[in-house]
Each structure stands twice: as structure tokens, then as C-alpha cells.
Design an enzyme around this catalytic site. Structure first.
Site, short mmCIF file in Angstrom:
data_model
loop_
_atom_site.label_atom_id
_atom_site.label_comp_id
_atom_site.label_asym_id
_atom_site.label_seq_id
_atom_site.Cartn_x
_atom_site.Cartn_y
_atom_site.Cartn_z
N THR A 59 0.82 -1.22 0.00
CA THR A 59 0.00 0.00 0.00
C THR A 59 0.85 1.26 0.00
O THR A 59 0.46 2.29 -0.53
CB THR A 59 -0.93 -0.03 1.23
OG1 THR A 59 -1.81 -1.14 1.08
CG2 THR A 59 -1.75 1.23 1.37
N THR A 139 1.54 -4.30 4.30
CA THR A 139 1.42 -4.58 5.74
C THR A 139 0.83 -5.96 6.04
O THR A 139 1.02 -6.47 7.14
CB THR A 139 0.55 -3.51 6.42
OG1 THR A 139 -0.75 -3.53 5.83
CG2 THR A 139 1.17 -2.14 6.32
N1 ASP Z 1 -2.87 -5.46 0.84
C1 ASP Z 1 -1.77 -4.59 1.15
C2 ASP Z 1 -0.48 -5.41 1.17
O1 ASP Z 1 -0.21 -6.06 2.12
C3 ASP Z 1 -2.01 -3.93 2.44
C4 ASP Z 1 -0.97 -2.95 2.85
O2 ASP Z 1 0.10 -2.85 2.31
O3 ASP Z 1 -1.26 -2.23 3.82
O4 ASP Z 1 0.23 -5.34 0.23
#
Ligand code: ASP
Length: 369
Positions: A59, A139
Site C-alpha cells: 500500500t 502490511t
Molecule cells: N494489501 C496490502 C499489502 O499487504 C495492504 C498494505 O500494504 O497495507 O500489500
């Protein structure tokens, strides 16, 4: 020494605030770069630490359709160059270089990417040209990569894994300051020897302890029992505690000659569960299996039977817990994951199986790492 750093931090903060009034934060929305590329370093400043940013997507590199789109955006869209350009303030605290390791949402992170990342970090940190590394990451599985690196990086130089909960295009995007803070930590002498760090939302977490606790909110990374190592205030890192578990140079793992990690899967415990989930993992080649037990690792009779047969056929079983915190007590016949959640227990079992199949030795890794 510490007070002069704080004065320096205050000067930096004043400078950043002054700059922010004339240079508003903006994200340049470039085409995604999916290959491994290396950016050239800007003219190096002698007395600034050298920090390499290795980007994997997530993200923090995500693009939405509007400033309020915080759920249906696309992760892993912006290149590492765009991430660096978006936070020019980083150039005041470190000489930055960037590499694109991958550009994916973190559910797409594979064992191959983990190995590539770990090897590249070890290569970089072995030279005098790099003082610290920042890894940008989605994340969702960030804690798995962070714990993997915590076990395989062979250096006491800082490695900081960072992500964001809002895409780069969002109103109040959290990525830019998270990235700045990660570079700050990677440049700091105080961050040395603490194991791999995870930093979001002005907090400093230990890869061993920290986990994602909330699907959407910005303060999602927590360690409910152990807490944070510290926080960043006004551009200065403040450390208060340390992880007591062995990491980096102190572990038994060397990935330099490893091209493939053993298959380790996870099965979940729930009422009325049947053993076919365990049987399926074994039939599909699992060399190790983590069972996310209920409570203190309790298992249904069907799972106990399935797990015992799996051990008979040569699959290593480790019992963890689906609860989210706490230590799983030693159990009669199965290994247990100490306080590692199932996804981190999987990372440790994959690495353990690269050096031994001896249950006592594997259990000792869980007890120490
Ligand atoms: N879906 C995303 C990922 O893990 C969520 C994020 O980065 O916050 O790539």
C-alpha cells in the site's frame, strides 16, 4: 552525545517544517516498475549515513482513484524512485539509494522473494558503502518478512521494514512520514544490534514481537504483551526496551547457499474439525506443518490423530495458537511455537528445516528465537 542528537533532531524538524510550507508533499504517479532496478545515488554527502531502500510494493506504493479511496486502491504501483522523490526531506538525513526487489501486494510475497531480499540485504550490509537498509512492504504479511530477515540478516547494522495503511494517493497518506522515520532509524547508531525493526505510526517495533492487529486502522501494528521498543518524536528515535530473543548474527541460519525453502503449511483449529486438512498438507508435500491450535494450543482428537500420523510419515508438526498472544506450553508429543503466532512459527520452521530435522534442536530454536 544524546542531547546533541536531540538538538540536531530539533533543527531538522524546524527545517522540515519550513520546507513543507514552500514544497508541498506530492506523489509523482509513475508507471510501476516490476523488475529489479537500481537507482543511481545522488551525490554522496561525506558525513551522512548511506541508507539503501529496497522496495517490494504494498500500500505504501499504492494508488487509488481518489484521495478518499483507502480500500479499493491498487497496491504495488509506484516505483522506488517515486517513493524516494515523494519525501525529499530524507536527503537531509541520509544518502539514499533505491532498488526495486518486487512490486506486489504482500500476499504475493513468495519464498523466492524472501530469499532474494535476505541475500541482497546481506550483500549490501557486508560493504562499507551501506550503513542501514529500509524495506518497503505491504502490511498484510509484513511481519513474516520482518521476522524472516530478523533470523537471516548477518549484520548488526539496522534493517527497518516499513509499510503504510493508506495508499500514497490518500488524503493524510501515512506512507511518507513512515518512510522518513524508517530512514531515520536505519541511519541511527542507536538502532544497531536490536534485530530487525518494524516502524509505522511513529512506533518502533521488534520483528520478533510485532503483529498486524487491525484490518484497516493506521495504528494496526502492536505487540500486546511485549509492547514497542520505542517511538519517534520530533525526528528523534527514543528506545526504551529491547527484544530478549536471539536474532541476526546469533541465529543458526545461513541463507547464502540456499535456493529453496522447505514447504511448511498452516492449518487452523476450530470446532468439529476433521483431519483431512492435515492429511491434505502432508499429501501435498509439506515437510513441516504449523497447527494454529485453540487456546493454549489445544487440538481436537481428530487433529491429534492426524498430526501423529503426519509425524510418523516424516512431517514436522509445531503447535501454535490462534489466540493472538501468549506462550503455548510444552505439549507431550508435539513441538510448540513459544509465543510465535502461526505465520511467524512457519517462517522459523522453514529455516529450522534447512539445518536439522531433530525435534529437540528445532524446539530449542523456538525457545531461543
Ligand atoms: N494489501 C496490502 C499489502 O499487504 C495492504 C498494505 O500494504 O497495507 O500489500
Amino acid at each position: 552525545m544524546k542531547s546533541s542528537r536531540k538538538v540536531y533532531g530539533s533543527i531538522m524538524l524546524a527545517l522540515m517544517l519550513a520546507l513543507s510550507t514552500v514544497v508541498p508533499y506530492s506523489v509523482s504517479i509513475d508507471a510501476a516498475t516490476t523488475e529489479t532496478t537500481e537507482t543511481t545515488k545522488a551525490a554522496q554527502t561525506e558525513d551522512l549515513p548511506n541508507v539503501a531502500i529496497l522496495a517490494t510494493g504494498g500500500t505504501i506504493a499504492g494508488k487509488g482513484n481518489s484521495g478518499t479511496d483507502t480500500t479499493s486502491y491498487k497496491a504495488g504501483e509506484l516505483s522506488v524512485e517515486s517513493l524516494i522523490e515523494a519525501v525529499p526531506e530524507m536527503a537531509e538525513i541520509a544518502d539514499i539509494s533505491g532498488e526495486q526487489i518486487a512490486n506486489v501486494g504482500s500476499p504475493q510475497i513468495t519464498n523466492d522473494i524472501l530469499l532474494q531480499l535476505g541475500k541482497r540485504i546481506n550483500e549490501l550490509l557486508a560493504t562499507d558503502d551501506v550503513d542501514g537498509v529500509v524495506v518497503t512492504h505491504g502490511t498484510d504479511t509484513l511481519e513474516e518478512t520482518a521476522y524472516f530477515l530478523n533470523l537471516v540478516v548477518k549484520s548488526d547494522k539496522p534493517v527497518v521494514v516499513v509499510g503504510s495503511m493508506r495508499p500514497a494517493t490518500a488524503v493524510s497518506a501515512d506512507g511518507p512520514l513512515n518512510l522518513y522515520n524508517a530512514v531515520l532509524l536505519a541511519s541511527s547508531e542507536e538502532s544497531k544490534g536490536k534485530g530487525v525493526l518494524v516502524s509505522l505510526n511513529d512506533r518502533i517495533g521488534a520483528a520478533r514481537y510485532i503483529t498486524k492487529t487491525n484490518t484497516t486502522v493506521v495504528d494496526t501494528f502492536k505487540a500486546t504483551e511485549e509492547g514497542y521498543l520505542g517511538r519517534i518524536v520530533g525526528g528523534v528515535p527514543y528506545y526504551y526496551t529491547e527484544s530478549t530473543r536471539k536474532h541476526t548474527d546469533e541465529t543458526a541460519f545461513d541463507i547464502s547457499e540456499i535456493d529453496e525453502l522447505p514447504q511448511v503449511d498452516i492449518v487452523y483449529s476450530y470446532q468439529n474439525n476433521q483431519r483431512y486438512m492435515i492429511d491434505a498438507a502432508v499429501e501435498n508435500g509439506a515437510e513441516g506443518l504449523i497447527i494454529a491450535g485453540s487456546g493454549n494450543g489445544s487440538l481436537s482428537s481428530a487433529y491429534v490423530e492426524g498430526a501423529k500420523d503426519a509425524v510418523e510419515s516424516g512431517t514436522e508438526i509445531v503447535v501454535s495458537s490462534r489466540v493472538g498472544s501468549g506462550t503455548v506450553s510444552p505439549r507431550d508429543s508435539f513441538m510448540t511455537s513459544d509465543s510465535l503466532n502461526p505465520q511467524k512459527a512457519r517462517i522459523l520452521l522453514m529455516l529450522a528445516l534447512t539445518v536439522t530435522e531433530d525435534d529437540d534442536q528445532i524446539q530449542s530454536f523456538y525457545d531461543q528465537y
